[in-house]
Scaffold this motif. Sequence first.
Motif, PDB file in Angstrom:
ATOM      1  N   PHE A 151      50.592   9.604  74.323  1.00  0.00           N
ATOM      2  CA  PHE A 151      50.784   8.047  74.121  1.00  0.00           C
ATOM      3  C   PHE A 151      51.337   8.085  72.789  1.00  0.00           C
ATOM      4  N   ALA A 152      52.099   6.907  72.412  1.00  0.00           N
ATOM      5  CA  ALA A 152      52.865   6.631  71.124  1.00  0.00           C
ATOM      6  C   ALA A 152      51.769   5.757  70.586  1.00  0.00           C
ATOM      7  N   SER A 153      51.665   5.595  69.249  1.00  0.00           N
ATOM      8  CA  SER A 153      51.124   4.713  68.596  1.00  0.00           C
ATOM      9  C   SER A 153      51.500   4.199  67.156  1.00  0.00           C
ATOM     10  N   ALA A 154      50.634   3.295  66.657  1.00  0.00           N
ATOM     11  CA  ALA A 154      51.096   2.779  65.283  1.00  0.00           C
ATOM     12  C   ALA A 154      49.722   2.186  64.800  1.00  0.00           C
ATOM     13  N   VAL A 155      49.714   2.459  63.389  1.00  0.00           N
ATOM     14  CA  VAL A 155      48.566   1.958  62.978  1.00  0.00           C
ATOM     15  C   VAL A 155      48.761   0.509  62.260  1.00  0.00           C
ATOM     16  N   VAL A 156      47.744  -0.194  62.732  1.00  0.00           N
ATOM     17  CA  VAL A 156      47.967  -1.889  62.399  1.00  0.00           C
ATOM     18  C   VAL A 156      46.810  -2.246  61.260  1.00  0.00           C
ATOM     19  N   GLY A 157      45.942  -1.472  60.985  1.00  0.00           N
ATOM     20  CA  GLY A 157      45.011  -1.890  60.059  1.00  0.00           C
ATOM     21  C   GLY A 157      43.986  -0.886  59.770  1.00  0.00           C
ATOM     22  N   HIS A 158      42.870  -1.188  59.111  1.00  0.00           N
ATOM     23  CA  HIS A 158      41.731  -0.574  58.724  1.00  0.00           C
ATOM     24  C   HIS A 158      40.600  -1.633  58.647  1.00  0.00           C
ATOM     25  N   ALA A 275      53.510  -5.832  65.628  1.00  0.00           N
ATOM     26  CA  ALA A 275      53.917  -6.338  64.375  1.00  0.00           C
ATOM     27  C   ALA A 275      53.043  -7.581  64.232  1.00  0.00           C
ATOM     28  N   LEU A 276      52.653  -8.479  65.175  1.00  0.00           N
ATOM     29  CA  LEU A 276      51.800  -9.429  64.964  1.00  0.00           C
ATOM     30  C   LEU A 276      50.166  -8.968  64.527  1.00  0.00           C
TER      31      LEU A 276
END
Length: 286
Positions: A151-158, A275-276
């Motif tokens: 899987f590809a992934s992106a960190v959106v927050g903590h 992005a949202l």
Amino acid sequence: MDLELRHLRCLVAIADTGTFTDAAIELGVSQAAVSRNLMALEHVLGVRLLHRTSRNVTPTTAGVHALAHARQVLAAADNLVAEATTGHTRLRIGHAWSAMGRHTREFQRQWATRHPDVELQLIRTNSATGGLAEGLCDVAVLRTPVDHRLFASAVVGHERRYCAMAADDPWARRRSVKLSEIPQRTLLVDRRTGTTTPELWPADARPDTQDTRDIDDWLSIVAAGGGVGITPEGTTAQHRRDGVVFRPVKDAPPITVQMIWRRHDPHPSTQAAVALLTELYRGPSA
């Protein structure tokens, strides 16, 4: 002879309309075709499915069970066709416990405003990938480690970690809890989808643990005073329950929130969702 969807459709149509004639009209075929399809289905299953008289048609005991399964199979087939033909007019976001936490409602509202042509669905499943590996969603929100081979992934927050406890627990009178205090208690964990493992503590100071099946089981045991749990902030917003209170664990490392998707077949709206959600976690002052 193999089982075919047309056999099942005939069985359901006969049961719903009450006669072979009306079933044929509903399906747009001849009455003889309806009879042949039913006979073929009974041959495949090896049982009689309907009692037939000159006035009505009623299912046998085997027919009642066959009808229930037929409806499920036909519904699944229709859903498959709908998903294939609607293309990318729907975005399914999976999660194991807490969706987008306190940002969930705002995400839904903002998505409806910004992307009115793409229906949003949130799907909760107790899966390590939030349902992505099982094909239940297009992207997933995770708070646990990601298998980057698949899987590809992106960190959106903590998110901060919180301690969940029974409302009448002595710790409930406090403003916060220390991570080093948790080994005094039984720690409730979900090894499949939970974010808490004994590795949060030194090897010689780890708490006793008790396994739970899912978020509902976890909350029920907490409310009954059977132990405490450590959970992301998102749980405190999504799963408020009578008898359970949450207190911040002030010295615990934060939890990384990620969105993941299939590396080789991403949904066209994936980056818009990333992005949202990133925007919401950063907040208006970011």
